[in-house]
Design a protein around this motif. Sequence first.
Motif, PDB file in Angstrom:
ATOM      1  N   ASP A 274      89.598  47.164  54.349  1.00  0.00           N
ATOM      2  CA  ASP A 274      89.750  46.035  53.425  1.00  0.00           C
ATOM      3  C   ASP A 274      89.089  46.395  52.093  1.00  0.00           C
ATOM      4  O   ASP A 274      87.890  46.207  51.909  1.00  0.00           O
ATOM      5  CB  ASP A 274      89.092  44.780  54.035  1.00  0.00           C
ATOM      6  N   SER A 275      89.922  46.891  51.181  1.00  0.00           N
ATOM      7  CA  SER A 275      89.359  47.369  49.913  1.00  0.00           C
ATOM      8  C   SER A 275      88.866  46.204  49.047  1.00  0.00           C
ATOM      9  O   SER A 275      88.159  46.401  48.065  1.00  0.00           O
ATOM     10  CB  SER A 275      90.407  48.190  49.157  1.00  0.00           C
ATOM     11  N   ARG A 276      89.278  44.964  49.411  1.00  0.00           N
ATOM     12  CA  ARG A 276      88.855  43.806  48.587  1.00  0.00           C
ATOM     13  C   ARG A 276      87.441  43.348  48.942  1.00  0.00           C
ATOM     14  O   ARG A 276      86.817  42.592  48.215  1.00  0.00           O
ATOM     15  CB  ARG A 276      89.809  42.631  48.806  1.00  0.00           C
ATOM     16  N   LEU A 277      86.951  43.781  50.099  1.00  0.00           N
ATOM     17  CA  LEU A 277      85.623  43.319  50.553  1.00  0.00           C
ATOM     18  C   LEU A 277      84.511  43.952  49.708  1.00  0.00           C
ATOM     19  O   LEU A 277      84.524  45.150  49.436  1.00  0.00           O
ATOM     20  CB  LEU A 277      85.431  43.694  52.033  1.00  0.00           C
ATOM     21  N   ARG A 278      83.556  43.133  49.285  1.00  0.00           N
ATOM     22  CA  ARG A 278      82.373  43.624  48.574  1.00  0.00           C
ATOM     23  C   ARG A 278      81.151  43.358  49.439  1.00  0.00           C
ATOM     24  O   ARG A 278      81.013  42.260  49.976  1.00  0.00           O
ATOM     25  CB  ARG A 278      82.174  42.880  47.239  1.00  0.00           C
ATOM     26  N   VAL A 279      80.276  44.356  49.572  1.00  0.00           N
ATOM     27  CA  VAL A 279      79.043  44.159  50.357  1.00  0.00           C
ATOM     28  C   VAL A 279      77.856  44.655  49.539  1.00  0.00           C
ATOM     29  O   VAL A 279      77.845  45.795  49.059  1.00  0.00           O
ATOM     30  CB  VAL A 279      79.090  44.906  51.707  1.00  0.00           C
ATOM     31  N   THR A 280      76.855  43.799  49.366  1.00  0.00           N
ATOM     32  CA  THR A 280      75.623  44.180  48.677  1.00  0.00           C
ATOM     33  C   THR A 280      74.487  43.958  49.655  1.00  0.00           C
ATOM     34  O   THR A 280      74.383  42.878  50.255  1.00  0.00           O
ATOM     35  CB  THR A 280      75.382  43.254  47.449  1.00  0.00           C
ATOM     36  N   LEU A 281      73.647  44.982  49.822  1.00  0.00           N
ATOM     37  CA  LEU A 281      72.505  44.820  50.740  1.00  0.00           C
ATOM     38  C   LEU A 281      71.218  45.006  49.957  1.00  0.00           C
ATOM     39  O   LEU A 281      71.120  45.919  49.131  1.00  0.00           O
ATOM     40  CB  LEU A 281      72.588  45.843  51.877  1.00  0.00           C
ATOM     41  N   ARG A 282      70.257  44.121  50.219  1.00  0.00           N
ATOM     42  CA  ARG A 282      68.989  44.215  49.487  1.00  0.00           C
ATOM     43  C   ARG A 282      67.828  44.173  50.453  1.00  0.00           C
ATOM     44  O   ARG A 282      67.785  43.325  51.354  1.00  0.00           O
ATOM     45  CB  ARG A 282      68.859  43.033  48.516  1.00  0.00           C
ATOM     46  N   ARG A 283      66.905  45.113  50.234  1.00  0.00           N
ATOM     47  CA  ARG A 283      65.692  45.089  51.063  1.00  0.00           C
ATOM     48  C   ARG A 283      64.676  44.175  50.393  1.00  0.00           C
ATOM     49  O   ARG A 283      64.322  44.371  49.222  1.00  0.00           O
ATOM     50  CB  ARG A 283      65.135  46.503  51.197  1.00  0.00           C
ATOM     51  N   HIS A 284      64.257  43.180  51.131  1.00  0.00           N
ATOM     52  CA  HIS A 284      63.341  42.210  50.528  1.00  0.00           C
ATOM     53  C   HIS A 284      62.593  41.481  51.641  1.00  0.00           C
ATOM     54  O   HIS A 284      63.195  41.032  52.615  1.00  0.00           O
ATOM     55  CB  HIS A 284      64.160  41.209  49.700  1.00  0.00           C
ATOM     56  N   GLN A 285      61.286  41.396  51.494  1.00  0.00           N
ATOM     57  CA  GLN A 285      60.474  40.648  52.471  1.00  0.00           C
ATOM     58  C   GLN A 285      60.299  39.228  51.923  1.00  0.00           C
ATOM     59  O   GLN A 285      59.678  39.025  50.879  1.00  0.00           O
ATOM     60  CB  GLN A 285      59.106  41.322  52.616  1.00  0.00           C
ATOM     61  N   LEU A 286      60.908  38.261  52.604  1.00  0.00           N
ATOM     62  CA  LEU A 286      60.789  36.876  52.137  1.00  0.00           C
ATOM     63  C   LEU A 286      59.421  36.332  52.488  1.00  0.00           C
ATOM     64  O   LEU A 286      58.920  36.552  53.596  1.00  0.00           O
ATOM     65  CB  LEU A 286      61.860  36.015  52.809  1.00  0.00           C
ATOM     66  N   ASP A 287      58.841  35.607  51.536  1.00  0.00           N
ATOM     67  CA  ASP A 287      57.531  35.026  51.841  1.00  0.00           C
ATOM     68  C   ASP A 287      57.733  33.592  52.353  1.00  0.00           C
ATOM     69  O   ASP A 287      58.858  33.148  52.568  1.00  0.00           O
ATOM     70  CB  ASP A 287      56.649  35.053  50.589  1.00  0.00           C
ATOM     71  N   GLY A 288      56.624  32.890  52.523  1.00  0.00           N
ATOM     72  CA  GLY A 288      56.679  31.533  53.074  1.00  0.00           C
ATOM     73  C   GLY A 288      57.459  30.550  52.220  1.00  0.00           C
ATOM     74  O   GLY A 288      57.808  29.478  52.685  1.00  0.00           O
ATOM     75  N   ALA A 289      57.768  30.935  50.980  1.00  0.00           N
ATOM     76  CA  ALA A 289      58.538  30.017  50.137  1.00  0.00           C
ATOM     77  C   ALA A 289      60.014  30.421  50.104  1.00  0.00           C
ATOM     78  O   ALA A 289      60.820  29.802  49.420  1.00  0.00           O
ATOM     79  CB  ALA A 289      57.958  30.018  48.734  1.00  0.00           C
ATOM     80  N   LEU A 290      60.354  31.465  50.862  1.00  0.00           N
ATOM     81  CA  LEU A 290      61.736  31.991  50.907  1.00  0.00           C
ATOM     82  C   LEU A 290      62.278  32.312  49.510  1.00  0.00           C
ATOM     83  O   LEU A 290      63.434  32.070  49.212  1.00  0.00           O
ATOM     84  CB  LEU A 290      62.676  30.996  51.599  1.00  0.00           C
ATOM     85  N   LEU A 291      61.378  32.840  48.660  1.00  0.00           N
ATOM     86  CA  LEU A 291      61.798  33.103  47.275  1.00  0.00           C
ATOM     87  C   LEU A 291      62.637  34.372  47.176  1.00  0.00           C
ATOM     88  O   LEU A 291      62.324  35.385  47.777  1.00  0.00           O
ATOM     89  CB  LEU A 291      60.573  33.238  46.371  1.00  0.00           C
ATOM     90  N   LEU A 292      63.684  34.252  46.403  1.00  0.00           N
ATOM     91  CA  LEU A 292      64.626  35.342  46.278  1.00  0.00           C
ATOM     92  C   LEU A 292      65.155  35.330  44.849  1.00  0.00           C
ATOM     93  O   LEU A 292      65.494  34.264  44.342  1.00  0.00           O
ATOM     94  CB  LEU A 292      65.780  35.030  47.237  1.00  0.00           C
ATOM     95  N   LYS A 293      65.181  36.502  44.207  1.00  0.00           N
ATOM     96  CA  LYS A 293      65.730  36.496  42.843  1.00  0.00           C
ATOM     97  C   LYS A 293      67.226  36.725  42.927  1.00  0.00           C
ATOM     98  O   LYS A 293      67.669  37.764  43.404  1.00  0.00           O
ATOM     99  CB  LYS A 293      65.085  37.625  42.036  1.00  0.00           C
TER     100      LYS A 293
END
Length: 379
Positions: free
Chosen positions: A144-163
Amino acid sequence: MIRLLPEIESMLLRLLGLHDHARKVFDVRRIRSLSAQLHRLTHEFIHTKSGKDKYSDAYLAYHFPINLMKSWMITRWLQNRFPLCFTGKKTLHVLDIGCGHGAGMFGTYYALKKNHRISLTGIDRSAVVLKACRQIAFLVKKDDSRLRVTLRRHQLDGALLLKTRRKFDVVILANALAEIEQDEVIPKKYIGQIFRYATDDGIVVIIEPASRILSRRLMRLRDSLLQEHTYHILLPCLHERTCPLAAVRKGKEWCHQSRVWQPPHYIQMLNKTLHREIDRLKFSYLVLSKRKYRERSRSDFLVVSNLLKEKGRKRCYLCTPTGRVELVRLDTSRNLQNDDFDRIARGDIITLDDVKRKRQDTWRIEPSSRVSLKPSMPW
Ligand SMILES: C[S@@+](CC[C@H](N)C(=O)[O-])C[C@H]1O[C@@H](n2cnc3c(N)ncnc32)[C@H](O)[C@@H]1O
């Protein structure tokens, strides 16, 4: 009968080296080794809440396909009952928090890919599982050439903050909340935070293991969210009153799913020494939205028990806005109008017409009553 999607099964056999393609047989030594790893993974997880990195292949072989099918199934139910969640969107953006090998987001992808272009974003703190997830994404994207996948390594803290600059149509937490938050209470602020990553008409899907403790924790979160009148519960509940199961049998009941499925042959082989109950997909879940999608139907009810068969009658329990109700049908009342009752299972939605309300908590199917199972799922 629900079965593992064939494309996932052949991909896993290949990735894990489980099948000797030349001799067209399973590699029994590899299966035995993965089985032993799974045993150790469970043991270490119970004692240290870790092990998935060390036994990533075992997780991929066993938990990934099972968890993928849960998320696939929930998305199919949503599509069936709330198609508006997905209509009118050319590209659907999906965020999977604590994605691991990607079971949650790939399950959603396979349920929706026919009608949408999909963009998946997975977040996890573990480099090991993200590496495996990347391999899976590579193989899925080949078809499926239309599929886009982005993976990010990130440790979420107690506030689940994510940029993140983008907002997502679907945000999933599949079996991740149990690891991110181990307290008895899931803080309500988590849900507010997660919704900050969702579009105004977006949905949040939380899947948790079916254990009594974790399912009741989710039930409590549901009830506390409803008090705020900010969120709607799309599934599994068909009403927005206090959960009737919370109070019955002194807290011994818990809302969960237990769906019969046909595990692939290699999982049956893996299970030969593990002796797990592998013929059911068990989980608890909540689908939340800010937008009001629900069209209320006074005659639809969620079945919250298995069908209990006794001499001369069958019965089950239903979740209703006024509490848990026992629904009974004497064998002598069975006819074509109500024979769907014989096929019901925990988690089904049934439509009832003209049932006799003997008491507030006991209803009876009469020969004149109509019972129909819905949604009819094209498994
Ligand atoms: C039980 S696994 C579930 C994986 C996948 N969602 C599934 O359903 O198969 C939980 C995942 O959450 C990740 N995780 C736990 N706590 C996290 C945190 N604070 N930040 C980021 N990821 C976290 C773990 O690394 C792990 O991959």
